[in-house]
Design a protein around this motif. Structure first.
Motif, PDB file in Angstrom:
ATOM      1  N   ILE A  50       0.846  -1.183   0.000  1.00 15.01           N
ATOM      2  CA  ILE A  50       0.000   0.000   0.000  1.00 15.01           C
ATOM      3  C   ILE A  50       0.885   1.238   0.000  1.00 15.01           C
ATOM      4  N   SER A  51       0.450   2.251  -0.738  1.00 13.70           N
ATOM      5  CA  SER A  51       1.188   3.504  -0.761  1.00 13.70           C
ATOM      6  C   SER A  51       0.199   4.649  -0.940  1.00 13.70           C
ATOM      7  N   SER A  52       0.581   5.802  -0.418  1.00 13.74           N
ATOM      8  CA  SER A  52      -0.270   6.979  -0.528  1.00 13.74           C
ATOM      9  C   SER A  52      -0.145   7.555  -1.939  1.00 13.74           C
ATOM     10  N   CYS A  53      -1.269   7.956  -2.504  1.00 10.56           N
ATOM     11  CA  CYS A  53      -1.244   8.562  -3.841  1.00 10.56           C
ATOM     12  C   CYS A  53      -2.094   9.830  -3.868  1.00 10.56           C
ATOM     13  N   GLY A  54      -2.101  10.534  -2.763  1.00 13.87           N
ATOM     14  CA  GLY A  54      -2.864  11.770  -2.666  1.00 13.87           C
ATOM     15  C   GLY A  54      -3.455  11.890  -1.280  1.00 13.87           C
ATOM     16  N   PRO A  55      -4.055  13.042  -0.998  1.00 18.90           N
ATOM     17  CA  PRO A  55      -4.671  13.199   0.319  1.00 18.90           C
ATOM     18  C   PRO A  55      -5.840  12.231   0.489  1.00 18.90           C
ATOM     19  N   ASP A  56      -5.741  11.378   1.477  1.00 22.57           N
ATOM     20  CA  ASP A  56      -6.782  10.399   1.825  1.00 22.57           C
ATOM     21  C   ASP A  56      -7.031   9.368   0.736  1.00 22.57           C
ATOM     22  N   LYS A  57      -6.108   9.213  -0.211  1.00 23.67           N
ATOM     23  CA  LYS A  57      -6.225   8.185  -1.250  1.00 23.67           C
ATOM     24  C   LYS A  57      -4.996   7.294  -1.192  1.00 23.67           C
ATOM     25  N   TYR A  58      -5.233   5.999  -1.363  1.00 25.20           N
ATOM     26  CA  TYR A  58      -4.158   5.025  -1.279  1.00 25.20           C
ATOM     27  C   TYR A  58      -4.235   4.056  -2.444  1.00 25.20           C
ATOM     28  N   GLN A  59      -3.072   3.597  -2.846  1.00 28.45           N
ATOM     29  CA  GLN A  59      -2.971   2.580  -3.891  1.00 28.45           C
ATOM     30  C   GLN A  59      -2.680   1.256  -3.188  1.00 28.45           C
ATOM     31  N   VAL A  60      -3.579   0.285  -3.361  1.00 29.03           N
ATOM     32  CA  VAL A  60      -3.427  -1.025  -2.738  1.00 29.03           C
ATOM     33  C   VAL A  60      -3.149  -2.040  -3.835  1.00 29.03           C
ATOM     34  N   ILE A  61      -2.046  -2.755  -3.702  1.00 27.71           N
ATOM     35  CA  ILE A  61      -1.699  -3.811  -4.659  1.00 27.71           C
ATOM     36  C   ILE A  61      -2.152  -5.138  -4.052  1.00 27.71           C
ATOM     37  N   ASP A  62      -3.149  -5.744  -4.650  1.00 24.62           N
ATOM     38  CA  ASP A  62      -3.720  -6.989  -4.125  1.00 24.62           C
ATOM     39  C   ASP A  62      -3.062  -8.176  -4.814  1.00 24.62           C
ATOM     40  N   THR A  63      -2.227  -8.873  -4.074  1.00 22.63           N
ATOM     41  CA  THR A  63      -1.574 -10.075  -4.604  1.00 22.63           C
ATOM     42  C   THR A  63      -2.341 -11.331  -4.229  1.00 22.63           C
ATOM     43  N   GLN A  64      -3.492 -11.170  -3.576  1.00 19.40           N
ATOM     44  CA  GLN A  64      -4.264 -12.300  -3.090  1.00 19.40           C
ATOM     45  C   GLN A  64      -5.567 -12.493  -3.868  1.00 19.40           C
ATOM     46  N   ALA A  65      -5.625 -12.013  -5.090  1.00 14.62           N
ATOM     47  CA  ALA A  65      -6.861 -12.104  -5.874  1.00 14.62           C
ATOM     48  C   ALA A  65      -7.219 -13.563  -6.136  1.00 14.62           C
ATOM     49  N   LEU A  90     -16.309  -6.708  -4.925  1.00 12.55           N
ATOM     50  CA  LEU A  90     -17.008  -6.906  -3.652  1.00 12.55           C
ATOM     51  C   LEU A  90     -17.625  -5.609  -3.158  1.00 12.55           C
ATOM     52  N   PHE A  91     -16.847  -4.544  -3.155  1.00 13.22           N
ATOM     53  CA  PHE A  91     -17.378  -3.265  -2.682  1.00 13.22           C
ATOM     54  C   PHE A  91     -18.444  -2.729  -3.633  1.00 13.22           C
ATOM     55  N   GLN A  92     -18.229  -2.861  -4.933  1.00 12.68           N
ATOM     56  CA  GLN A  92     -19.192  -2.349  -5.906  1.00 12.68           C
ATOM     57  C   GLN A  92     -20.538  -3.071  -5.813  1.00 12.68           C
ATOM     58  N   HIS A  93     -20.511  -4.380  -5.543  1.00  8.17           N
ATOM     59  CA  HIS A  93     -21.753  -5.151  -5.501  1.00  8.17           C
ATOM     60  C   HIS A  93     -22.461  -5.101  -4.152  1.00  8.17           C
ATOM     61  N   THR A  94     -21.706  -5.029  -3.056  1.00  9.46           N
ATOM     62  CA  THR A  94     -22.335  -5.106  -1.735  1.00  9.46           C
ATOM     63  C   THR A  94     -22.273  -3.811  -0.947  1.00  9.46           C
ATOM     64  N   GLY A  95     -21.262  -2.980  -1.200  1.00 16.09           N
ATOM     65  CA  GLY A  95     -21.081  -1.776  -0.416  1.00 16.09           C
ATOM     66  C   GLY A  95     -20.426  -2.036   0.931  1.00 16.09           C
ATOM     67  N   LYS A  96     -20.100  -3.301   1.205  1.00 18.48           N
ATOM     68  CA  LYS A  96     -19.437  -3.641   2.468  1.00 18.48           C
ATOM     69  C   LYS A  96     -17.947  -3.369   2.360  1.00 18.48           C
ATOM     70  N   LEU A  97     -17.319  -3.200   3.512  1.00 12.99           N
ATOM     71  CA  LEU A  97     -15.882  -2.952   3.526  1.00 12.99           C
ATOM     72  C   LEU A  97     -15.149  -4.131   2.910  1.00 12.99           C
ATOM     73  N   CYS A  98     -14.236  -3.842   1.997  1.00  3.95           N
ATOM     74  CA  CYS A  98     -13.413  -4.871   1.363  1.00  3.95           C
ATOM     75  C   CYS A  98     -12.011  -4.807   1.972  1.00  3.95           C
ATOM     76  N   ILE A  99     -11.169  -5.776   1.622  1.00  4.05           N
ATOM     77  CA  ILE A  99      -9.827  -5.806   2.199  1.00  4.05           C
ATOM     78  C   ILE A  99      -9.006  -4.593   1.766  1.00  4.05           C
ATOM     79  N   HIS A 100      -9.284  -4.063   0.595  1.00  2.00           N
ATOM     80  CA  HIS A 100      -8.526  -2.910   0.103  1.00  2.00           C
ATOM     81  C   HIS A 100      -8.851  -1.658   0.919  1.00  2.00           C
ATOM     82  N   LEU A 101     -10.120  -1.465   1.192  1.00  5.12           N
ATOM     83  CA  LEU A 101     -10.553  -0.298   1.958  1.00  5.12           C
ATOM     84  C   LEU A 101     -10.086  -0.396   3.407  1.00  5.12           C
TER      85      LEU A 101
END
Length: 124
Positions: A50-65, A90-101
């Protein structure tokens, strides 16, 4: 300041409170689904994916897909922690917290894992 107490507070705030905020109150204890999400979150955070890419935005690299998505590995997600948004299915379909968030929230509130491991090493 006691960093271990802060870490415990961060775990309680970022893992257990969102559970009660976004999931129903039955059952009262965490389910195996939540435990699996938290384990995946800690793994992503500890590996530094994970790395910051702006104020309150993060880039998450998911190697566990999913294995069916093996041609697309690793997947990169840009996550907003203030206005919860993640482009994963997952987030788009359910709105629940995903591992990335959840990983982005952990990085946002606790900082990088490297800082915690340095403190733990110094204390031992």
């Amino acid at each position: 300041m006691n960093r271990r107490i802060d870490r415990l507070g961060g775990i309680i705030l970022n893992e257990f409170f969102p559970f009660y905020q976004y999931w129903s109150y039955f059952p009262k204890q965490s389910t195996s689904e939540v435990a699996a999400i938290n384990a995946a979150v800690h793994l992503l955070w500890e590996e530094g994916n994970i790395s910051s890419c702006g104020p309150d935005k993060y880039q998450v690299i998911d190697t566990q897909a999913e294995p069916s998505q093996s041609l697309l590995l690793p997947r990169v997600y840009i996550v907003d922690v203030i206005i919860p948004q993640c482009p994963c299915m997952l987030f788009q379909h359910t709105g629940k917290l995903c591992i990335h968030l959840v990983t982005a929230r952990m990085e946002h509130f606790n900082g990088p894992c490297v800082a915690w491991t340095e403190i733990e090493s110094a204390n031992q």
